[in-house]
Design an enzyme around this catalytic site. Structure first.
Site, PDB file in Angstrom:
ATOM      1  N   SER A 167       0.844  -1.191   0.000  1.00 19.22           N
ATOM      2  CA  SER A 167       0.000   0.000   0.000  1.00 19.22           C
ATOM      3  C   SER A 167       0.875   1.235   0.000  1.00 19.22           C
ATOM      4  O   SER A 167       2.014   1.198   0.474  1.00 19.22           O
ATOM      5  CB  SER A 167      -0.897   0.019   1.241  1.00 19.22           C
ATOM      6  OG  SER A 167      -0.192   0.496   2.378  1.00 19.22           O
ATOM      7  N   ASP A 168       0.368   2.322  -0.543  1.00 22.45           N
ATOM      8  CA  ASP A 168       1.024   3.594  -0.293  1.00 22.45           C
ATOM      9  C   ASP A 168       0.710   3.964   1.157  1.00 22.45           C
ATOM     10  O   ASP A 168      -0.241   3.450   1.760  1.00 22.45           O
ATOM     11  CB  ASP A 168       0.550   4.670  -1.266  1.00 22.45           C
ATOM     12  CG  ASP A 168       1.630   5.717  -1.525  1.00 22.45           C
ATOM     13  OD1 ASP A 168       2.512   5.884  -0.673  1.00 22.45           O
ATOM     14  OD2 ASP A 168       1.583   6.375  -2.585  1.00 22.45           O
ATOM     15  N   TYR A 169       1.514   4.848   1.715  1.00 24.77           N
ATOM     16  CA  TYR A 169       1.401   5.132   3.140  1.00 24.77           C
ATOM     17  C   TYR A 169       0.006   5.648   3.499  1.00 24.77           C
ATOM     18  O   TYR A 169      -0.453   6.668   2.973  1.00 24.77           O
ATOM     19  CB  TYR A 169       2.448   6.160   3.558  1.00 24.77           C
ATOM     20  CG  TYR A 169       3.862   5.627   3.694  1.00 24.77           C
ATOM     21  CD1 TYR A 169       4.239   4.394   3.176  1.00 24.77           C
ATOM     22  CD2 TYR A 169       4.835   6.368   4.358  1.00 24.77           C
ATOM     23  CE1 TYR A 169       5.533   3.925   3.303  1.00 24.77           C
ATOM     24  CE2 TYR A 169       6.141   5.899   4.498  1.00 24.77           C
ATOM     25  CZ  TYR A 169       6.485   4.672   3.961  1.00 24.77           C
ATOM     26  OH  TYR A 169       7.774   4.207   4.098  1.00 24.77           O
TER      27      TYR A 169
END
Length: 797
Positions: free
Chosen positions: A327-329
Site C-alpha cells: 500500500s502507499d502510506y
C-alpha cells in the site's frame, strides 16, 4: 544378536540422534529452512506451520511506534528487550530504519545526529537477528527505504531527480546509477526500495512531476526498466548488493484531475492501458519486478487500493505478476477517512477498508499497522478466507526467500561505512548531472563562456547559492552550488560576485509544511542591490526557477505542492526585467521540479539551461557546461506549456486535440525530445530496409547522423510512428525507438533501428491488441516537433 547387544545398539543410536544439532532436528520438522529445496516448496512448508496471528503479522509494517523505543548505543547496537513483546509474531516489514531514533533524512527530521552507515548496518543486523532467532518460526523482516534518486538517508550519494535523468536518454547510465543506489542501500541492511516511479506525467501543475521519467510511455519503459535492472541486478541477489524494486504508483497517478495530487483519474480503458499501464506491463514482463505500489487516487470511481480489476485481474491474472503489492502510506485508511485529508468514503471504517484492500489483492499495509490490525477479526467472521491470506502472505515470503533473507540475512557494517556516500561516487553523480542538463536557448552562441573575455561575472538569483536536491532526498556528504562552482572554475581568471536578487519562499525545505513566500519589500532591496552589482559586469549568470516547496508531493491539506500558475514565482520576473535593462548578456540556469512557462525569461535571456534538480554535484556540472568543459546533450522528457491554459501539452495527442487558440500559439513552449548542443548535427538518408511488410513482421529503419560542427557532442536520434488510418483514432506520433550517439567533428555514424511489429500495435475498436493493415508514417529526427523530423511511409499488408 542377543538382547544385551540389541539394547546397546539402541542406546548408541539414541545417543547419536541426541547429538544432532537442534538446527538439524528442526530441518526434519521445518523443511523451509533447507536452502537446497525449491523456494516454492519452502514457502508452502512455512505457511503450513504458521498460525493465523503469524500470517497477519506478515501483512503489516512497523514504523515509529516501534522505532521510538529503540535507544542506540555508540556502536549502533541497542537493547532488544524493549520491542520483543510487540513483535513476538514477527512482522512483514520495517519502515525506513535509517530514520530510527536519531536517524534523520528529508522525509523525517529531528534534532539528533543521523545514523552513520555503520550504525545503520549494526541496527539492521540486531533487528534481523531477533526476528530469525527469537520469534517462533524465525521469519526475517524486509526493511524498506526510499531511494528515488539516491537512498533518502544521511551519508548517501544524491543523484539527479528522475525527470532530470530521463533527459539523458541513456539507459546504460541509468542502470549504473541505480546499481550504485542499490548497493548503498543493501550494505546498510535494507532490502526493498519504494522506487522507481513510472507514472506518466501529463500535467505540469502536478507537484510530483520531478519524481517521474516524463510524459512518454516508451521512454518511461526504457529508463524505468534500466532503473529496475540497476536495483535488482540479475534478480538472484546473490552478491548482497541489490534490492527489490517497487514500481509505483499503480496506476494513472500522473494525470490527476486539475493537476491536484491524488485527485480522480477519469480516463478510457484504451488510453489507460496504452499510456499509463504500458510501462508497468512492459517492465514487469521483461525485468521480473518484485513489488508494485498501489496509488492513492480513484480510477473511474474506484480507489486503487480497493480495485480488484486493477490489482488482481490485470496485474496478477492477465500479466502474471508474481511479486507482492504494497500500500502507499496510509492509503488503505483513506478509503474510509483520514485526518487532514479529503478521503474517498467508500469504506465504512478501517476494518471495512482492510476487507476491500485484501480482496483487491494488496499484500501489506505501509507504513504502520492500522486497518490490517483487523485481519484476525475478518478471518474469524469469515469475511476473509485463510486461502486469501495464504496467497497474499505466500507471495511476500517468496520474495523474502529470493532475497536470501532466510539464508544470508546479515550485512557487514564496515563495508557499509567504507562504501556509502564516499568521495569516489561523486564521479558518477557528476556524470549523471552533466548528461541531464538541457540547453534550451543559445542566442548568438553566447555559451560556452570564455574566461579570457569575461573578467567580471555576477551570479545572481534565488537559486544561485543554495543546494537544490528536490523531494525524497537524503543528506549527501558532498554538495555544490552554482555560485561556488563558478567561482572555483574561474579561479584568478575572473572576478565572480554573488547577489541574492530576490527570494522564492522563506526556508524552502521540502519538509516544511507552511509555505511563506518571499517578502516583496525585501525583494525590492535585493533587486536594487543586484542591479548595482551587475552594472559593470561582463556577463550575468541568473539562477531562477522554483524550489523544493513550490513543486513537491501534496500529501496533506497543510503540505501542498501543486500549482495553478506555471510562471516564475514572486519577484523573479521583476529581477529579470531589471537585469535586462543593463544591456548585459544574461545566461540563465533554471532549477525546478516541473516544466515552467517562463516566457519572459526566454525573451530577455541570451542562453537558458534547464537543470531540473541535478543532485549533489549540480553546481559543479552547471559550471562545467557553462565554460565548455562539457557539451550539453540532454533532451526534454516532457513538453513545456506556454501557459497553464495550454495544458495538456503532451506531444502524443490525438489529431483533433490541437486545433488552435484565438490570439495564441497552440504549440508547446518547448517540445518533448528537444535540446540544443554546442555543435550541430545533420540526420540524413532516412530509409526503410523494406517499405512493405506483413502484419507480424519486424521492420528496420536506417539513418545517418553527422557532427557538422567543430566540437565533440552527443545527439539523441528519435524514431516516431503514426498509423495514418485506423479503426480508432491514434496519436499524431508515438516514440518507438531512440539512440544516443557521441560524435567527433566531421564524424558520421549509420544507425539501424529494428522494431518489432508490436511497435505498430494498439487496442482496436473491439479492444483487441492488434496490428492493422495500412500505411504508417515513420518519422526520424532529434525532437518530437514536426520541423525536426523526416518522414517515410511503411505499408503493412
Amino acid at each position: 544378536m542377543n538382547l544385551k547387544n540389541k539394547i546397546c545398539l539402541i542406546l548408541v543410536i539414541l545417543a547419536l540422534y541426541n547429538c544432532q544439532s537442534k538446527e538439524n532436528r528442526n530441518m526434519d520438522v521445518f523443511r523451509y529452512k533447507d536452502k537446497s529445496l525449491p523456494i516454492e516448496e519452502r514457502v508452502n512448508d512455512l505457511l503450513s506451520h504458521m498460525t493465523v496471528e503469524e500470517k497477519a503479522a506478515q501483512m503489516v509494517a512497523v514504523n515509529t511506534d516501534i522505532k521510538d523505543l529503540i535507544v542506540l548505543k555508540d556502536d549502533g547496537s541497542f537493547d532488544i528487550s524493549e520491542i520483543k513483546s510487540s513483535l513476538s509474531n514477527g512482522v512483514g516489514q520495517m519502515t525506513r530504519i535509517s530514520e530510527t531514533k536519531g536517524g534523520i533524512s528529508q522525509t523525517s527530521s529531528n534534532e539528533s545526529a543521523p545514523l552513520t552507515p555503520y550504525e545503520n548496518a549494526v541496527l539492521s543486523n540486531t533487528l534481523q537477528k531477533f526476528f530469525l532467532e527469537e520469534t517462533r518460526l524465525g521469519i526475517p523482516a524486509i526493511f524498506h527505504e526510499e531511494s528515488l534518486h539516491g537512498l533518502a538517508a544521511a551519508h548517501s550519494t544524491s543523484f539527479p531527480q528522475p525527470i532530470a535523468m530521463a533527459g539523458s536518454f541513456n539507459p546504460e547510465l541509468i542502470e549504473r546509477v541505480y546499481s550504485l543506489m542499490a548497493k548503498e542501500t543493501r550494505l546498510r541492511g535494507a532490502h526493498q526500495v519504494l522506487s522507481p516511479v513510472v507514472d506518466i506525467a501529463r500535467d505540469a501543475r502536478w507537484g510530483r512531476v520531478e519524481e517521474t521519467f516524463g510524459e512518454d510511455p516508451y521512454l518511461t519503459t526504457v529508463i524505468g526498466g534500466a532503473a529496475v535492472k540497476g536495483f535488482q541486478g540479475d534478480n538472484t541477489f546473490a552478491d548482497g548488493e541489490h534490492v527489490a524494486a517497487t514500481l509505483k504508483h499503480f496506476a494513472g497517478h500522473g494525470q490527476p484531475e486539475g493537476g491536484n495530487n491524488t485527485a480522480p483519474v477519469n480516463i478510457s480503458e484504451r488510453e489507460f492501458r496504452e499510456v499509463h499501464l504500458a510501462p508497468f506491463k512492459n517492465i514487469i514482463e521483461k525485468q521480473g519486478v518484485f513489488s508494485v505500489m498501489a496509488t492513492y487516487h480513484e480510477i473511474n470511481a474506484v480507489p486503487a487500493h480497493g480495485n480488484k480489476w486493477l490489482i488482481t485481474d490485470i496485474l496478477r491474472m492477465e500479466w502474471g505478476f508474481k511479486g507482492f503489492v504494497v500500500s502507499d502510506y496510509y492509503a488503505i485508511r483513506e478509503m474510509h477517512e483520514r485526518a487532514g485529508i479529503v478521503a474517498h468514503g467508500v469504506a465504512r471504517d478501517g476494518k471495512h477498508a482492510a476487507e476491500l484492500a485484501i480482496k483487491a489483492g494488496v499484500n501489506i499495509e505501509l507504513p504502520d499497522p492500522d486497518c490490517y490490525q483487523h485481519i484476525l477479526q475478518l478471518v474469524e467472521e469469515g469475511v476473509i478466507s485463510i486461502k486469501q491470506i495464504d496467497e497474499l502472505v505466500g507471495e511476500m515470503l517468496m520474495v523474502k526467500f529470493k532475497l536470501g533473507l532466510f539464508d544470508n540475512p546479515y550485512v557487514d557494517p564496515q563495508k557499509a561505512m567504507d562504501f556509502c556516500g564516499i568521495e569516489t561516487h561523486r564521479d558518477l553523480a557528476l556524470e549523471a548531472a552533466l548528461q541531464s542538463i538541457t540547453l534550451l536557448e543559445n542566442k548568438n552562441n553566447i555559451v560556452p563562456l570564455r574566461l579570457d573575455k569575461k573578467k567580471k561575472i555576477v551570479v545572481v538569483g534565488p537559486n544561485a547559492n543554495r543546494v537544490l536536491l528536490g523531494g525524497y532526498s537524503g543528506i549527501p556528504n558532498y554538495k555544490t552550488t552554482l555560485f561556488e562552482s563558478i567561482k572555483q572554475h574561474a579561479g584568478n581568471n575572473a572576478e565572480v560576485i554573488f547577489s541574492q536578487g530576490c527570494g522564492i519562499t522563506k526556508g524552502g525545505s521540502w519538509v516544511e509544511d507552511e509555505v511563506v513566500f518571499s517578502d516583496p519589500s525585501q525583494d525590492e532591496i535585493w533587486i536594487k542591490e543586484a542591479v548595482k552589482v551587475a552594472a559593470d559586469a561582463d556577463v550575468i549568470i541568473l539562477a531562477a526557477g522554483g524550489n523544493e516547496q513550490t513543486s513537491r508531493e501534496a500529501w496533506s491539506l497543510t503540505h501542498l505542492g501543486d500549482r495553478a500558475d506555471l510562471d516564475l514565482i514572486g519577484a523573479q520576473n521583476k529581477l529579470i526585467n531589471s537585469l535586462h535593462s543593463l544591456n548585459k548578456p544574461i545566461v540563465a540556469f533554471v532549477f525546478n521540479g516541473r516544466p515552467l512557462a517562463f516566457n519572459n525569461l526566454i525573451e530577455k535571456a541570451d542562453a537558458i539551461f534547464e537543470c531540473w534538480y541535478i543532485g549533489q554535484e549540480g553546481g559543479a556540472a552547471a559550471a562545467k557546461v557553462l565554460f565548455g568543459e562539457y557539451n550539453p546533450g540532454g533532451k526534454l522528457p516532457i513538453s513545456f506549456p506556454r501557459s497553464v491554459g495550454h495544458i495538456p501539452v503532451y506531444y502524443n495527442h490525438k489529431p483533433t486535440a490541437r486545433r488552435g487558440y484565438l490570439n495564441d500559439d497552440v504549440s508547446p513552449l518547448y517540445p518533448f525530445g528537444y535540446g540544443l548542443s554546442y555543435t550541430k548535427f545533420e540526420i540524413s538518408n532516412v530509409a526503410l530496409v523494406d517499405s512493405v511488410i506483413s502484419l507480424s513482421d519486424s521492420f528496420t529503419v536506417t539513418a545517418s547522423i553527422t557532427n557538422v560542427g567543430d566540437v565533440d557532442g552527443s545527439e539523441v536520434v528519435q524514431v516516431y510512428i503514426r498509423d495514418v488510418q485506423s479503426s480508432v483514432t491514434r496519436p499524431v506520433k508515438e516514440l518507438k525507438a531512440f539512440e544516443k550517439v557521441h560524435l567527433k567533428p566531421g564524424e558520421t555514424k549509420k544507425l539501424e533501428f529494428v522494431l518489432k511489429s508490436e511497435a505498430l500495435a494498439f487496442y482496436d475498436i473491439n479492444m483487441d491488441w492488434v496490428v492493422e493493415p495500412g500505411v504508417f508514417n515513420i518519422m526520424v529526427g532529434n525532437s518530437s516537433a514536426n520541423k525536426d523530423l523526416s518522414t517515410i511511409a511503411l505499408t503493412v499488408k
